[in-house]
Design a protein around this motif. Structure first.
Motif, short mmCIF file in Angstrom:
data_model
loop_
_atom_site.label_atom_id
_atom_site.label_comp_id
_atom_site.label_asym_id
_atom_site.label_seq_id
_atom_site.Cartn_x
_atom_site.Cartn_y
_atom_site.Cartn_z
N ALA A 131 1.20 -1.20 -0.38
CA ALA A 131 0.05 0.23 -0.08
C ALA A 131 0.82 1.33 -0.04
CB ALA A 131 -0.81 0.22 1.71
N LEU A 132 1.96 1.41 -0.57
CA LEU A 132 3.01 2.12 -0.90
C LEU A 132 2.46 3.54 -1.76
CD1 LEU A 132 5.44 3.43 -0.12
CD2 LEU A 132 6.37 2.88 -2.05
N LEU A 133 1.45 3.14 -2.52
CA LEU A 133 0.76 3.70 -3.23
C LEU A 133 -0.52 4.12 -3.40
CD1 LEU A 133 3.39 3.13 -6.29
CD2 LEU A 133 3.55 5.38 -5.10
N PRO A 134 -0.94 4.93 -2.61
CA PRO A 134 -2.80 4.00 -2.18
C PRO A 134 -3.58 4.58 -3.34
CG PRO A 134 -1.45 6.34 -0.74
CD PRO A 134 -0.71 5.65 -1.31
N ASN A 135 -3.24 5.56 -4.09
CA ASN A 135 -3.50 5.64 -5.53
C ASN A 135 -3.40 6.04 -6.71
OD1 ASN A 135 -6.68 7.02 -4.07
ND2 ASN A 135 -4.63 8.52 -3.19
N SER A 152 17.84 -11.87 -15.83
CA SER A 152 19.32 -12.50 -15.49
C SER A 152 19.83 -11.05 -16.02
CB SER A 152 19.93 -13.10 -15.73
OG SER A 152 19.89 -12.62 -17.36
N SER A 153 19.41 -9.75 -16.26
CA SER A 153 20.30 -8.83 -16.82
C SER A 153 19.53 -7.30 -16.43
CB SER A 153 19.58 -8.79 -17.97
OG SER A 153 18.61 -8.69 -19.48
N ALA A 154 18.85 -7.40 -15.87
CA ALA A 154 18.08 -6.42 -15.05
C ALA A 154 17.48 -6.60 -13.06
CB ALA A 154 17.07 -6.15 -15.91
N HIS A 155 17.50 -5.46 -12.95
CA HIS A 155 16.56 -5.74 -11.58
C HIS A 155 15.30 -4.83 -12.13
CE1 HIS A 155 19.46 -6.42 -9.11
NE2 HIS A 155 20.48 -5.34 -9.85
N GLU A 156 13.64 -5.86 -11.38
CA GLU A 156 12.96 -4.82 -12.03
C GLU A 156 11.89 -4.31 -10.46
OE1 GLU A 156 9.36 -7.37 -14.31
OE2 GLU A 156 10.34 -7.95 -12.79
N CYS A 157 11.13 -3.50 -11.06
CA CYS A 157 10.22 -3.29 -9.91
C CYS A 157 8.83 -3.03 -10.48
CB CYS A 157 10.30 -1.40 -9.59
SG CYS A 157 9.35 -0.83 -8.70
N MET A 158 8.32 -3.94 -9.82
CA MET A 158 6.29 -3.50 -10.71
C MET A 158 5.62 -3.29 -9.71
SD MET A 158 6.73 -7.96 -11.33
CE MET A 158 6.70 -8.72 -10.35
N ALA A 159 4.47 -2.15 -9.76
CA ALA A 159 4.03 -1.61 -9.13
C ALA A 159 1.90 -2.57 -9.25
CB ALA A 159 3.91 -0.01 -8.44
N VAL A 160 1.91 -2.63 -8.76
CA VAL A 160 0.09 -2.83 -8.73
C VAL A 160 -0.62 -1.38 -8.99
CG1 VAL A 160 -1.85 -4.44 -8.22
CG2 VAL A 160 0.70 -4.86 -7.33
N ARG A 193 -2.09 -6.16 -4.25
CA ARG A 193 -2.86 -5.27 -4.08
C ARG A 193 -2.84 -4.33 -4.92
NH1 ARG A 193 -3.41 -8.33 0.72
NH2 ARG A 193 -5.68 -9.42 1.39
N ALA A 194 -3.82 -3.40 -5.14
CA ALA A 194 -3.73 -1.83 -5.38
C ALA A 194 -2.70 -1.32 -5.03
CB ALA A 194 -4.88 -1.53 -6.47
N GLY A 195 -1.75 -0.44 -5.75
CA GLY A 195 -0.65 0.86 -4.59
C GLY A 195 0.12 -0.23 -3.25
N ASP A 196 0.39 -1.44 -3.89
CA ASP A 196 1.52 -2.54 -3.76
C ASP A 196 2.53 -2.13 -4.19
OD1 ASP A 196 -0.30 -2.94 -1.29
OD2 ASP A 196 0.56 -5.59 -1.72
N VAL A 197 4.20 -2.14 -3.93
CA VAL A 197 4.91 -1.86 -5.22
C VAL A 197 6.58 -2.86 -4.67
CG1 VAL A 197 7.46 -1.11 -5.73
CG2 VAL A 197 5.12 0.12 -5.33
N PHE A 198 6.63 -3.66 -5.83
CA PHE A 198 8.38 -4.74 -5.57
C PHE A 198 8.55 -4.66 -6.43
CE2 PHE A 198 3.86 -6.55 -5.25
CZ PHE A 198 3.54 -7.67 -4.43
N VAL A 199 10.28 -4.75 -5.06
CA VAL A 199 11.26 -4.50 -6.21
C VAL A 199 12.12 -5.93 -6.09
CG1 VAL A 199 13.98 -2.86 -5.30
CG2 VAL A 199 11.79 -2.12 -5.49
N VAL A 200 12.15 -6.07 -7.32
CA VAL A 200 12.91 -6.93 -7.17
C VAL A 200 14.10 -7.45 -7.91
CG1 VAL A 200 11.99 -9.86 -8.56
CG2 VAL A 200 10.08 -8.22 -8.39
N PRO A 201 15.00 -8.54 -7.23
CA PRO A 201 16.32 -7.77 -7.74
C PRO A 201 17.13 -8.84 -9.28
CG PRO A 201 16.81 -8.62 -5.25
CD PRO A 201 14.56 -8.86 -5.58
#
Length: 225
Positions: free
Chosen positions: A31-35, A68-76, A118-126
């Motif tokens: 819930a880092l990004l509530p909107n 294998s070639s990049a770190h990734e960020c996914m925001a719901v 859930r909407a608003g969640d953020v994942f930083v994926v190595p």
């Protein structure tokens, strides 16, 4: 940086037979990004030297994979789903029906972690950490919603259209996420068992200079990686 209080869950995922995973922890900011709004999130990514590559709408399931070639960020952006991190599928030639059966069945490695997204969640994926999204709701067909191939947002040349403007026109339905990678990074698709070369590549990628959403704040990857 968002004004709401930052919560972060860290998950250290050891290597498996198929998946290299990473010495860096998976970061989950619930819930880092509530909107969550695509163009606003794109602005955060850009400010922090991460590049927006795609918005995907997810279906019932997908293959477990890692980059294998990049770190990734996914925001719901919309909807809910389960994401399994850190464990590979054990049937690499599976059909769509096999994929659906393997979601809760035996066709994946032991280990990893399952997170309700859930909407608003953020994942930083190595780089090296596998992920598989399933049980997406509302139900919809898997689709790339942004113009291009998923390796950056294509805009019409000569029309002066900005990426943020393109993102404002994306129709969001089902479970959707927006993805970004450090500027200069290009993602590949590995579904497990590629071997030592891919592990070395993933583990050798340098730490990004800033968190895609939190920038230089210590609550983000700058303090946790």
């Amino acid at each position: 940086m968002p004004e709401n209080q930052v919560r972060v869950h860290t998950h250290y995922l050891p290597p498996t037979t198929l998946i290299p995973n990473s010495p860096y922890p998976l970061l989950h900011y619930p819930a880092l990004l509530p909107n969550p709004h695509p163009s606003h999130i794109h602005t955060l990514f850009t400010t922090n030297a991460w590049k927006t590559h795609w918005i995907y709408r997810y279906g019932a399931t997908q293959k477990s994979h890692y980059h294998s070639s990049a770190h990734e960020c996914m925001a719901v952006l919309t909807g809910t789903a389960t994401i399994r991190f850190g464990a590979g599928d054990t049937n690499p030639t599976c059909t769509d029906d096999d994929l659906a059966a393997s979601t809760h069945g035996p066709d994946h490695e032991a280990g990893g972690v399952e997170i309700q997204a859930r909407a608003g969640d953020v994942f930083v994926v190595p780089a090296g950490v596998s992920h598989k999204t399933f049980d997406a709701k509302p139900q919809a067909e898997f689709a790339l919603l942004t113009p291009g191939t998923g390796h950056g947002i294509e805009v019409a040349e000569g029309e002066g259209v900005e990426v943020g403007k393109v993102l404002e026109g994306v129709k969001l339905e089902g479970f959707t996420m927006i993805g970004s990678y450090p500027v200069g990074g290009e993602w590949d698709f590995c579904d497990g068992g590629e071997g030592e070369e891919k592990r070395r590549r993933a583990w050798g990628l340098p730490k990004p200079g800033s968190d895609p959403v939190l920038g230089m704040a210590g609550e983000g990857l700058c303090g946790l990686w």
